[in-house]
Design an enzyme around this catalytic site. Structure first.
Site, mmCIF file in Angstrom:
data_model
loop_
_atom_site.group_PDB
_atom_site.id
_atom_site.type_symbol
_atom_site.label_atom_id
_atom_site.label_comp_id
_atom_site.label_asym_id
_atom_site.label_seq_id
_atom_site.Cartn_x
_atom_site.Cartn_y
_atom_site.Cartn_z
ATOM 1 C CB ALA A 15 -0.891 0.019 1.235
ATOM 2 C CE LYS A 16 5.296 4.879 0.005
ATOM 3 N NZ LYS A 16 6.412 4.044 0.463
ATOM 4 N N GLY A 17 0.413 5.770 0.847
ATOM 5 C CA GLY A 17 -0.486 6.893 1.056
ATOM 6 C C GLY A 17 0.261 8.196 0.867
#
Ligand code: NAD
Length: 426
Positions: free
Chosen positions: A115-117
């Site tokens: 994931a990444k934000g």
């Protein structure tokens, strides 16, 4: 000097980050012979969330920021990936970084998806209070996305232990209990892990020693040059030295430092710490340029500063027998071919600098069992994870007759796609 651990992230290809990441993915997928259906499953992110974040600024005005969280895959387990604060953050970039985390976790065989934000903002122009309100607002907006069993953020560009503590606090308030394993990279008192700061440099060292073993190189007779003397480079240099390797050159933004009989790394670290974080003026060596450092005739070259330092302009002059990529993307794609044709072994970033995410995983494990491991236990287990990952990638590279970089992608894609096949879908 305080050096924060940040979770690994690949270089930003300014043209199209998603495509640049996918080109390597494509090559590995072709070699593995995966079906078109599986290709699509692996390519499309599982979830992409965009939120508007209204924040009251110090002057009383309300400003709305845009925040992102992309879960690329949660087939192997909860998703894992940092949160970056940067004016240039956009969905395309976050998507690429999220997919990259899937492959990275799979290479080292930790039970996480990717994931990444990110939040498009300029933290350098914001007060601590403004950043705190923004982070808390982001946490609330992502309450149904993140979670210890769903998606676990960590620091990335522009965030560190301070921001992770705010996320823990806000998430815990919403749940009515302390949930510290919603993020990793926390301050130690809040459930952070020992050994995390040096974990990436340590993993780079394990990768280098594993590669030396394959090439039948004796560490006690080997020489190394390390570019970059920050979190990754200085710990890598220190640990290589500890394992008997003669580190003949180090460098940072101020230039390179060369000593044929070996640099005193402990002295260099002490000097840097008392010198505003730079090696400028370090006297235990002869001054060279960063460019000269790269072309030294050493056994091991560790680029651990920044992306794109080995390009088709200088690849022909590289004389090292192996390159261990501490930084993300230090070798450009066009240089890859030149380096490979010279027979130089390259331990790719996705494998070599995965020690950090490995100890992040250990942080989460310790939080879950409610127990703190000793530094010794953490180091031993992290070393084992890195060594096993190296062996797996090396064996794959021999089986498919491909460089380690491609082999690392093959290992990752094979793991995710075969897990998907067992789980099945609609
Ligand atoms: P850092 O900021 O702590 O250190 C960077 C070092 O590189 C400094 O010594 C700096 O002076 C030097 N440097 C900067 N520009 C340079 C240049 N043009 N030439 C020579 N030296 C230069 O950063 P870091 O955390 O050590 O990260 C280094 C690389 O490793 C980055 O590519 C990062 O993405 C990657 N990485 C870091 C981690 C981590 O845990 N910190 C994990 C995975 C990958």
């Amino acid at each position: 000097m305080a050096m924060a651990y940040i979770e690994p992230a690949p270089i930003k290809d300014k043209e199209n980050p998603l495509e640049s990441m996918m080109s390597r993915f494509d090559a590995a997928a072709r070699l593995l012979g995966i079906s078109d259906e599986m290709y699509d499953i692996l390519k499309v992110p599982a979830r992409q969330v965009i939120v508007g974040l209204p924040v009251t600024m110090d002057n009383g005005a309300i400003k709305v920021f845009e925040g992102y969280r992309v879960i690329h895959s949660n087939i192997l387990g909860p998703a894992k990936g940092g949160i970056r604060l940067d004016p240039g953050v956009n969905l395309d970039e976050v998507r690429a970084l999220a997919a990259w985390m899937t492959w990275k976790c799979a290479v080292v065989d930790i039970p996480y998806g990717g994931a990444k934000g990110g939040i498009a903002c300029n933290p350098r122009e914001m007060s601590a209070g403004e950043i705190e309100r923004l982070i808390r607002q982001y946490t609330v907006a992502m309450l149904d996305v993140i979670g210890p069993d769903r998606d676990i953020p960590a620091p990335d560009m522009g965030t560190g232990p301070r921001e992770m503590a705010w996320i823990v606090d806000e998430y815990s308030k919403a749940k009515g209990m302390t949930v510290n394993n919603v993020v990793t990279g926390k301050p130690l008192v809040l459930g952070g892990s020992l050994g995390r700061t040096e974990a990436t440099g340590r993993g780079v060292t394990v990768a280098a020693l594993s590669a030396m073993d394959k090439l039948r190189m004796n560490p006690y007779r080997a020489t190394a040059a390390v570019q970059g003397f920050g979190n990754v480079g200085s710990f890598a240099a220190e640990l290589l030295h500890e394992r008997g390797v003669t580190v003949v050159a180090i460098s940072d933004i101020s230039g390179g430092y060369y000593n044929a009989s070996g640099i005193d790394i402990t002295a260099a670290v002490t000097y840097r710490n008392g010198n505003k974080g730079t090696l400028e003026g370090f006297s235990g060596a002869e001054k060279i340029s960063n460019e000269e450092l790269l072309s030294l005739a050493v056994d091991v070259l560790v680029p651990a500063a920044k992306e794109d330092v080995i390009t088709d302009d200088n690849a022909a002059s590289i004389q090292a027998r192996m390159i261990v990529e501490g930084a993300n993307g230090p070798t450009s794609a066009s240089a890859d071919e030149i380096i490979n044709s010279k027979g130089i072994l390259v331990v790719p970033d996705i494998l070599a600098n995965a020690g950090g995410v490995t100890v992040s995983y250990f942080e989460w494990v310790q939080n879950r069992i409610g127990y703190k491991w000793t530094l010794d236990r953490i180091n031993r287990r992290a070393d084992r994870v890195m060594k096993d990952a190296f062996d797996r990638v090396f064996e794959t590279s021999q089986r498919y007759q491909v460089p380690l970089r491609l082999a690392a992608y093959i290992v990752a894609i094979d793991k995710v796609s075969s897990t998907y096949k067992f789980r099945g879908g609609y």
